[in-house]
Design an enzyme around this catalytic site. Structure first.
Site, PDB file in Angstrom:
ATOM      1  N   LEU A  11       0.834  -1.195   0.000  1.00  0.00           N
ATOM      2  CA  LEU A  11       0.000   0.000   0.000  1.00  0.00           C
ATOM      3  C   LEU A  11       0.873   1.252   0.000  1.00  0.00           C
ATOM      4  CD1 LEU A  11      -2.811  -1.062   2.507  1.00  0.00           C
ATOM      5  CD2 LEU A  11      -2.525  -1.615   0.084  1.00  0.00           C
ATOM      6  N   GLY A  14      -1.221   6.856  -0.015  1.00  0.00           N
ATOM      7  CA  GLY A  14      -1.392   8.053   0.798  1.00  0.00           C
ATOM      8  C   GLY A  14      -0.545   9.217   0.312  1.00  0.00           C
ATOM      9  N   ARG A  18       2.534  14.988   5.996  1.00  0.00           N
ATOM     10  CA  ARG A  18       3.414  15.385   7.100  1.00  0.00           C
ATOM     11  C   ARG A  18       4.883  15.442   6.680  1.00  0.00           C
ATOM     12  NH1 ARG A  18       2.042  11.341  11.759  1.00  0.00           N
ATOM     13  NH2 ARG A  18       3.933  12.296  12.649  1.00  0.00           N
ATOM     14  N   ALA A 410      57.479  19.351 -12.181  1.00  0.00           N
ATOM     15  CA  ALA A 410      56.512  20.143 -11.418  1.00  0.00           C
ATOM     16  C   ALA A 410      56.138  21.409 -12.167  1.00  0.00           C
ATOM     17  CB  ALA A 410      57.094  20.487 -10.050  1.00  0.00           C
TER      18      ALA A 410
END
Length: 451
Positions: A11, A14, A18, A410
């Protein structure tokens, strides 16, 4: 366990007001998976012949979520109670002969083992008309009550609104979950009325209707956490915590070390090996596997990633989907990986972004390295060979390949392939102007002072 076919009705009609959300209540996640899909995954372990989700409000969201899992839906246009909701699944179960489980999409943590217990009880010698799953919460509150004998036969079921004070004093509560034979379910539902305080068609009324026919029903009990429902954000957070508590305990029981377990958060499918160490404040998203002996150091976030035996990740690392950390490899602080493979024994220890890249065994990725994989329109790949060394603060502009054993100096911006064992230096030549800084400061100071 009965060999009869099984079907499930879930189910989920709903509106879940809330939650105060545009997302359907049952699609809010626990451990990274929507609540409803936790439940359908547990049902799937029973190999059901059919699974039907009863939808209503925001039905398109729920239908989209379950469709990839082969789950059917039935529409409850008006919410007139749980009995009315279950009745909407009758057409979807047309021709089905077997046992029906009735579940709730906002009660996500019911295990397949408990479902099996319900069905097993349905087929004991006393052949109950229905089996109801009961529980004893710390605060029974407004739950419906079950009045049962010592052997679990149900004498009465009553909704809280309709219960007497004596019935409200009973601590055995109705979770709403049931197991019923298909041959009984819809025949009993057709007799349910709505003469009650809420004017609704209550599913539990089928128990008392069966009793009027001289048929008993039974209750079995489970832990309250397993049948905890979610109606608000606070309840969602509370159930998430309960799930996490159980998962943390399981991880430690299986041989992992959690140095501060209350700070570790797992996803529903996180796989953790033996002798894994997980330091504080680690969060796992979905799709993670961690092999034996790996270490996940503090404040790392890992999602959609595979971490091999003996690897170290973190602290403060982020692994995104497609990240693969090889055996014994190191991913250090403030390193992010996305769709990136770090080979066996390779290291990326500091301040690095690795995206769409394959890095060979034993390679070393210096601090501040970036694989520039996106030009604003498309993604491109980078490959870094075994044993290569990428110097700090380098940018590798994809598509580009760095050969095995090569060194990138680098600060280089590499836009072309570098052959194996070569040195690539891609930076401006060094220039120094003696005394320039001193003269500059004097000039600017004089200007500031108005001289």
């Amino acid at each position: 366990m009965s060999t009869r076919p099984v079907a499930a009705i879930i189910l989920a009609a709903g509106s879940g007001t809330r939650m105060k959300s545009d997302t359907h209540k049952v699609l809010h996640p626990i451990a990274g998976r929507p609540m409803l899909l936790h439940l359908t995954a547990s049902v799937a372990q029973l190999s059901p012949e059919r699974t039907v989700v009863v939808v209503g409000a925001r039905r398109e969201q729920v239908e989209a979520a379950v469709a990839p899992h082969g789950v059917a839906t039935a529409d409850q246009a008006e919410q007139l109670g749980t009995g009315h909701a279950v009745a909407q699944a009758e057409a979807a179960l047309d021709g089905f002969t077997g046992d029906v489980l009735i579940l709730y999409g906002d009660v996500p943590l019911v295990s397949s083992a408990t479902m099996e217990r319900m069905i097993e009880r349905l087929h004991r010698a006393d052949a109950p008309a229905a089996v109801v799953l009961g529980f004893r919460p710390a605060d029974p509150g407004a739950y419906g009550r079950i009045i049962a004998t010592s052997d679990g036969q149900i004498a009465k079921m009553v909704e809280y609104k309709d219960a007497t004070e004596a019935e409200r004093a009973e601590t055995l509560c109705n979770s709403g979950l049931m197991a019923v034979r298909s041959g009984d379910l819809f025949a009993l539902l057709s007799r349910v009325g709505n003469d009650n305080a809420a004017g609704e068609y209550y599913l539990p009324d089928i128990v008392m209707l069966a009793a009027q026919d001289g048929r008993k029903s039974a209750v079995i009990e489970t832990d309250a956490v397993e049948v905890t429902g979610v109606n608000s954000r606070a309840e969602l957070a509370a159930l998430e915590l309960q799930w996490q508590l159980a998962r943390r305990a399981q991880a430690m029981a299986d041989g992992a070390t959690l140095t501060a377990p209350e700070t570790v958060w797992f996803a529903h499918d996180t796989q953790i090996g033996r002798d894994v160490t997980i330091e504080p404040n680690v969060v796992f998203g979905p799709g993670v596997s961690v092999a034996d002996g790996a270490t996940i150091r503090a404040f790392s976030h890992v999602e959609g990633a595979s971490i091999a035996t003996g690897a170290t990740v973190g602290p403060y690392a982020r692994l995104r989907p497609g990240a693969v950390v090889g055996e014994g490899a190191h991913v250090g602080n403030f390193v992010e990986m996305k769709k990136a493979v770090l080979g066996k024994g390779a290291k990326a220890n500091h301040l690095t972004y690795l995206g769409d890249v394959e890095i060979g065994p034993g390679a070393n990725i210096g601090a501040g390295t970036i694989t520039c994989n996106y030009d604003g329109f498309f993604k491109y790949g980078t490959t870094i060979g075994a044993g290569a060394f990428i110097g700090s603060n380098s940018a590798l502009v994809a598509p580009v390949a760095i050969g095995a054993g090569a060194i990138v100096a680098a600060g280089s911006v590499v836009t072309r392939d570098v052959e194996a064992d070569a040195l690539a230096i891609v930076r401006a030549s060094h220039q120094a102007k003696p005394g320039w800084a001193k003269r500059f400061r004097a000039m600017m100071t004089a200007r500031k002072e108005g001289k």
